[in-house]
Design a protein around this motif. Sequence first.
Motif, PDB file in Angstrom:
ATOM      1  N   CYS A 111     -45.265  75.205 -24.178  1.00  0.00           N
ATOM      2  CA  CYS A 111     -45.598  74.053 -23.323  1.00  0.00           C
ATOM      3  C   CYS A 111     -44.923  72.783 -23.821  1.00  0.00           C
ATOM      4  N   THR A 112     -44.636  72.705 -25.111  1.00  0.00           N
ATOM      5  CA  THR A 112     -43.959  71.512 -25.621  1.00  0.00           C
ATOM      6  C   THR A 112     -42.519  71.455 -25.152  1.00  0.00           C
ATOM      7  N   ARG A 113     -41.981  72.566 -24.659  1.00  0.00           N
ATOM      8  CA  ARG A 113     -40.614  72.608 -24.145  1.00  0.00           C
ATOM      9  C   ARG A 113     -40.564  72.602 -22.627  1.00  0.00           C
ATOM     10  N   ASP A 114     -41.606  73.149 -21.993  1.00  0.00           N
ATOM     11  CA  ASP A 114     -41.549  73.303 -20.535  1.00  0.00           C
ATOM     12  C   ASP A 114     -42.960  73.242 -19.964  1.00  0.00           C
ATOM     13  N   LEU A 115     -43.591  72.085 -20.099  1.00  0.00           N
ATOM     14  CA  LEU A 115     -44.973  71.936 -19.650  1.00  0.00           C
ATOM     15  C   LEU A 115     -45.087  72.090 -18.136  1.00  0.00           C
ATOM     16  N   VAL A 116     -44.093  71.620 -17.398  1.00  0.00           N
ATOM     17  CA  VAL A 116     -44.158  71.676 -15.937  1.00  0.00           C
ATOM     18  C   VAL A 116     -44.317  73.114 -15.455  1.00  0.00           C
ATOM     19  N   PHE A 117     -43.493  74.015 -15.970  1.00  0.00           N
ATOM     20  CA  PHE A 117     -43.545  75.414 -15.540  1.00  0.00           C
ATOM     21  C   PHE A 117     -44.818  76.085 -16.030  1.00  0.00           C
ATOM     22  N   LEU A 118     -45.093  75.983 -17.314  1.00  0.00           N
ATOM     23  CA  LEU A 118     -46.188  76.748 -17.902  1.00  0.00           C
ATOM     24  C   LEU A 118     -47.561  76.259 -17.441  1.00  0.00           C
ATOM     25  N   LEU A 119     -47.714  74.960 -17.245  1.00  0.00           N
ATOM     26  CA  LEU A 119     -49.009  74.460 -16.815  1.00  0.00           C
ATOM     27  C   LEU A 119     -49.387  75.027 -15.454  1.00  0.00           C
ATOM     28  N   HIS A 120     -48.420  75.101 -14.553  1.00  0.00           N
ATOM     29  CA  HIS A 120     -48.718  75.533 -13.193  1.00  0.00           C
ATOM     30  C   HIS A 120     -48.610  77.047 -13.004  1.00  0.00           C
ATOM     31  N   GLU A 121     -47.744  77.697 -13.775  1.00  0.00           N
ATOM     32  CA  GLU A 121     -47.509  79.125 -13.571  1.00  0.00           C
ATOM     33  C   GLU A 121     -48.331  80.011 -14.507  1.00  0.00           C
ATOM     34  N   VAL A 122     -48.769  79.484 -15.634  1.00  0.00           N
ATOM     35  CA  VAL A 122     -49.490  80.309 -16.616  1.00  0.00           C
ATOM     36  C   VAL A 122     -50.874  79.738 -16.923  1.00  0.00           C
ATOM     37  N   VAL A 123     -50.940  78.479 -17.335  1.00  0.00           N
ATOM     38  CA  VAL A 123     -52.214  77.920 -17.796  1.00  0.00           C
ATOM     39  C   VAL A 123     -53.190  77.724 -16.639  1.00  0.00           C
ATOM     40  N   LEU A 124     -52.745  77.134 -15.555  1.00  0.00           N
ATOM     41  CA  LEU A 124     -53.645  76.862 -14.437  1.00  0.00           C
ATOM     42  C   LEU A 124     -54.232  78.139 -13.829  1.00  0.00           C
ATOM     43  N   PRO A 125     -53.433  79.188 -13.604  1.00  0.00           N
ATOM     44  CA  PRO A 125     -54.048  80.428 -13.107  1.00  0.00           C
ATOM     45  C   PRO A 125     -55.110  80.988 -14.056  1.00  0.00           C
ATOM     46  N   MET A 126     -54.903  80.844 -15.357  1.00  0.00           N
ATOM     47  CA  MET A 126     -55.920  81.306 -16.292  1.00  0.00           C
ATOM     48  C   MET A 126     -57.171  80.440 -16.205  1.00  0.00           C
ATOM     49  N   ALA A 127     -56.993  79.128 -16.092  1.00  0.00           N
ATOM     50  CA  ALA A 127     -58.135  78.212 -16.065  1.00  0.00           C
ATOM     51  C   ALA A 127     -58.963  78.378 -14.793  1.00  0.00           C
ATOM     52  N   THR A 128     -58.343  78.748 -13.695  1.00  0.00           N
ATOM     53  CA  THR A 128     -59.065  78.892 -12.431  1.00  0.00           C
ATOM     54  C   THR A 128     -59.514  80.324 -12.166  1.00  0.00           C
ATOM     55  N   SER A 129     -59.282  81.222 -13.109  1.00  0.00           N
ATOM     56  CA  SER A 129     -59.709  82.606 -12.931  1.00  0.00           C
ATOM     57  C   SER A 129     -61.219  82.721 -13.158  1.00  0.00           C
ATOM     58  N   ASP A 130     -61.754  83.917 -12.947  1.00  0.00           N
ATOM     59  CA  ASP A 130     -63.170  84.174 -13.191  1.00  0.00           C
ATOM     60  C   ASP A 130     -63.419  84.713 -14.594  1.00  0.00           C
ATOM     61  N   SER A 131     -62.385  84.755 -15.421  1.00  0.00           N
ATOM     62  CA  SER A 131     -62.486  85.360 -16.743  1.00  0.00           C
ATOM     63  C   SER A 131     -62.721  84.302 -17.821  1.00  0.00           C
ATOM     64  N   PRO A 132     -63.896  84.299 -18.468  1.00  0.00           N
ATOM     65  CA  PRO A 132     -64.103  83.376 -19.593  1.00  0.00           C
ATOM     66  C   PRO A 132     -63.084  83.577 -20.704  1.00  0.00           C
ATOM     67  N   GLN A 133     -62.599  84.818 -20.824  1.00  0.00           N
ATOM     68  CA  GLN A 133     -61.594  85.100 -21.839  1.00  0.00           C
ATOM     69  C   GLN A 133     -60.320  84.298 -21.565  1.00  0.00           C
ATOM     70  N   GLN A 134     -59.909  84.255 -20.292  1.00  0.00           N
ATOM     71  CA  GLN A 134     -58.711  83.495 -19.954  1.00  0.00           C
ATOM     72  C   GLN A 134     -58.957  81.994 -20.035  1.00  0.00           C
ATOM     73  N   HIS A 135     -60.183  81.552 -19.791  1.00  0.00           N
ATOM     74  CA  HIS A 135     -60.492  80.145 -19.997  1.00  0.00           C
ATOM     75  C   HIS A 135     -60.265  79.759 -21.451  1.00  0.00           C
ATOM     76  N   MET A 136     -60.687  80.640 -22.361  1.00  0.00           N
ATOM     77  CA  MET A 136     -60.489  80.361 -23.783  1.00  0.00           C
ATOM     78  C   MET A 136     -59.010  80.329 -24.131  1.00  0.00           C
ATOM     79  N   ALA A 137     -58.251  81.265 -23.581  1.00  0.00           N
ATOM     80  CA  ALA A 137     -56.815  81.301 -23.871  1.00  0.00           C
ATOM     81  C   ALA A 137     -56.113  80.064 -23.323  1.00  0.00           C
ATOM     82  N   ALA A 138     -56.482  79.652 -22.106  1.00  0.00           N
ATOM     83  CA  ALA A 138     -55.877  78.446 -21.528  1.00  0.00           C
ATOM     84  C   ALA A 138     -56.216  77.224 -22.372  1.00  0.00           C
ATOM     85  N   ALA A 139     -57.469  77.129 -22.814  1.00  0.00           N
ATOM     86  CA  ALA A 139     -57.870  76.004 -23.659  1.00  0.00           C
ATOM     87  C   ALA A 139     -57.117  76.003 -24.970  1.00  0.00           C
ATOM     88  N   THR A 140     -56.949  77.180 -25.556  1.00  0.00           N
ATOM     89  CA  THR A 140     -56.213  77.280 -26.821  1.00  0.00           C
ATOM     90  C   THR A 140     -54.769  76.822 -26.641  1.00  0.00           C
TER      91      THR A 140
END
Length: 778
Positions: free
Chosen positions: A499-528
């Motif tokens: 994310c320090t190199r490409d926040l635009v791509f990763l925030l929308h393509e990887v982190v946001l889908p994890m944060a909006t999922s129904d999986s608490p596990q993915q919420h933890m990974a997105a937060a990390t």
Amino acid sequence: MSDGGGAGAGAHGGGADAGGNAAGGGDGAAGGGPGAGGDGRDYGAARSGPLGNRLAGGGYDAARQARAHFFDVHGRNAVVDGTRGDVHVGDHHHYHGGRAAAARLVTGSVHRDELRRLRRVFEEPPGYGEEQTRLERQRLIALCGDPGSGRTYAALSLLDEATRGRIERLDPRTELHRIDGADLQAEHGYLVEITGDGMFLPEQRPADDDRHGDRVRFAEPPAELHLDRLGSLLEQRGAYAILVVEAGGFADELLRGRYGTLFRPPSAGGMLRKHLVALLGHGEAERLAAALALADRADVTAALGLDLLRPHEVESLARLLVDHLAGKLPEEELLAELRTFAVRQAEAWFAAPGRVPPRNRAAVAAATRLTAFRTTVAVFSGSPYSVTAEAAERLAWEFAVTTDPSKDPGRALFHDHQDARLAATRAELLTGDVSFGSRPLSVRKVRLQGRALPWAVLSHAWEGYPNVRGPLGRWLRTLCDDVRPAAWVPAGLTVGALCTRDLVFLLHEVVLPMATSDSPQQHMAAATALAHAAALDETVRPIVRDTMWAWARDPDDAGLRSTAALVHGYGTVERSVSASLDELGLLAGRNDGELLTHASYSVARLVVGSHGATALARLGTWLGDRRRSRHDLALFTVDRLLWQRPSALWGLEDVPWLAEHPGRPVVAGLLTARPEAAPLLADLVWTGLDTARWREEVETSLVMWMRDADDDAGLLDVLCGFIPHLVSTPEDIERLRNLVRRMERDPDESLTGTTARRLHEAVPRTVIIPPGVSGATS
């Protein structure tokens, strides 16, 4: 039981009266069961959820190991533009200063000047004597290894000694099975370099050959019977031949036969001395010593970031050291040049698959799998080998379906040569411990041989090949949904670093889908990931802070709010720990039991961090707050400190005592590591016991602590030292005695006599009134 007024930190005083009234005047307990809030939610369920001790199995170890890969994502491992020359060394092209370039090997006879130079600097690799014997016996051998490992120089040296310098270099396109005796010169040595499976070029077919039409048919690699035939011809002519083979399917086949040998690079120390002597000349003992001392200097080895240098790297290092000592190369430029070594290795690795002819599907598949393995080890360096190997197959699948979406690729079962794949990745196996709760288990682990390699590989893959981002991002997101810390923690930290190199791509393509999922596990990974990105890059931190502010106040998506709550537990986004606690208190006020669970987890994570005193003091403040949400957040956190294991609360900083007490409750580790916190911790636990809606849950957590202490004498000592601090009234004495009696008489899990006796002795017989305090009954 004492009545209440507001309870602040450092004073027993009353979270609620016997009727269950909260300190802030809220309603009493309703519904639920042990630990149920007034709204009927069972907060005790957190013990078995994703934020419970399920994460204790190696989370701290995985985080500590993975963080080491990203120690400086903007400095020493940045991709360097431009070169200072291109010098061919053995079988590898490497870049260094444009000074005194070595002579190039050419097609045909190997020049005597090259052989004389080789004799001066050559260092025998492991197993060199055995290879001499095999070459003499078989006349034909194959050295299999990664380009740059020194295999070509070793082959030249072997042939030089066998033929006294009569060496021919064959064109790589030579079809070995078509060589006959007339093609070989008597008592000569032949070197053939085979660059992986991609060297088998299209066979030329007549234009009227309608069996193949306009398709290109690739030549098959020589089978062992072809090599047997060639060996016989060589013996008849008194000649020798060595194949230098790059890692791949053909190398694996050779290694399973009698001709192939896995090449191991020689000692870097011995090579460096010889190269320095060749550059400085004999009789320069003082300058030689100075150069060797410079090579061992801490900042030089840190800039290199490689454990075992390869021959071309040793030669480049020697030239750079000599130039620096001669005043031609300033120290800053020296260190900058050394930082490119790992980058150049990553560049070479990712350039190799692109040179394979696309129509040669087998070669493409082999090159893709090797690239996937190298990328995976960069993410999981230091992790269990089984986890890494499985993750590598998943990434190879992502790469393959991206290349050819119409085909569902399979897996090779018995074709890989493990040692060859590790050697081609500059990786090694080692034995290390993995934590399963409180118990360590020795397992096989894999790691790259150099601290600089993981980030060099990952950053170059991401920045150098845009089409790789899609499959790599999908793969990381899948790994983040794996419940094993050994899988999701390195993946989450990798996403954060990228994310320090490409926040635009990763925030929308990887982190946001994890944060909006129904999986608490993915919420933890997105937060990390977000917390790690904020910790690594000061320019990213305010962006993450603003994003978390918006997510915490999102009216519709519970996943975004939960992710925001988990991010603040790392303490890397806000300007201070107090500001993080402010945000967590705000989130706890949304009357959401699941969100309260996440907020309490984050507060507990802050308690065990380097600013734990601030977090503990805030718990006391919340207990005196009239808002029910703050009171419940404090009590939930206090209860969590009693049953949660420290290894489940790892953060993004080193807290040694977390690793020292993996199987003990957090409160026991805190009391051991920070004994000055004992009075405040006792006040917090006492308030939980004195609050009706939390009493049963806190007692259950104390029971868990006592049962653990039954098998751990050291933990029992800590518990017995803590119990007297929980006594403020005669009712406290009776409550603790009854608790011990119930455990002593439990028909299923009764305490041992020794433990029960120690606990009874730890409970004071009377209330001790501190000087200047009145109103307590003795």
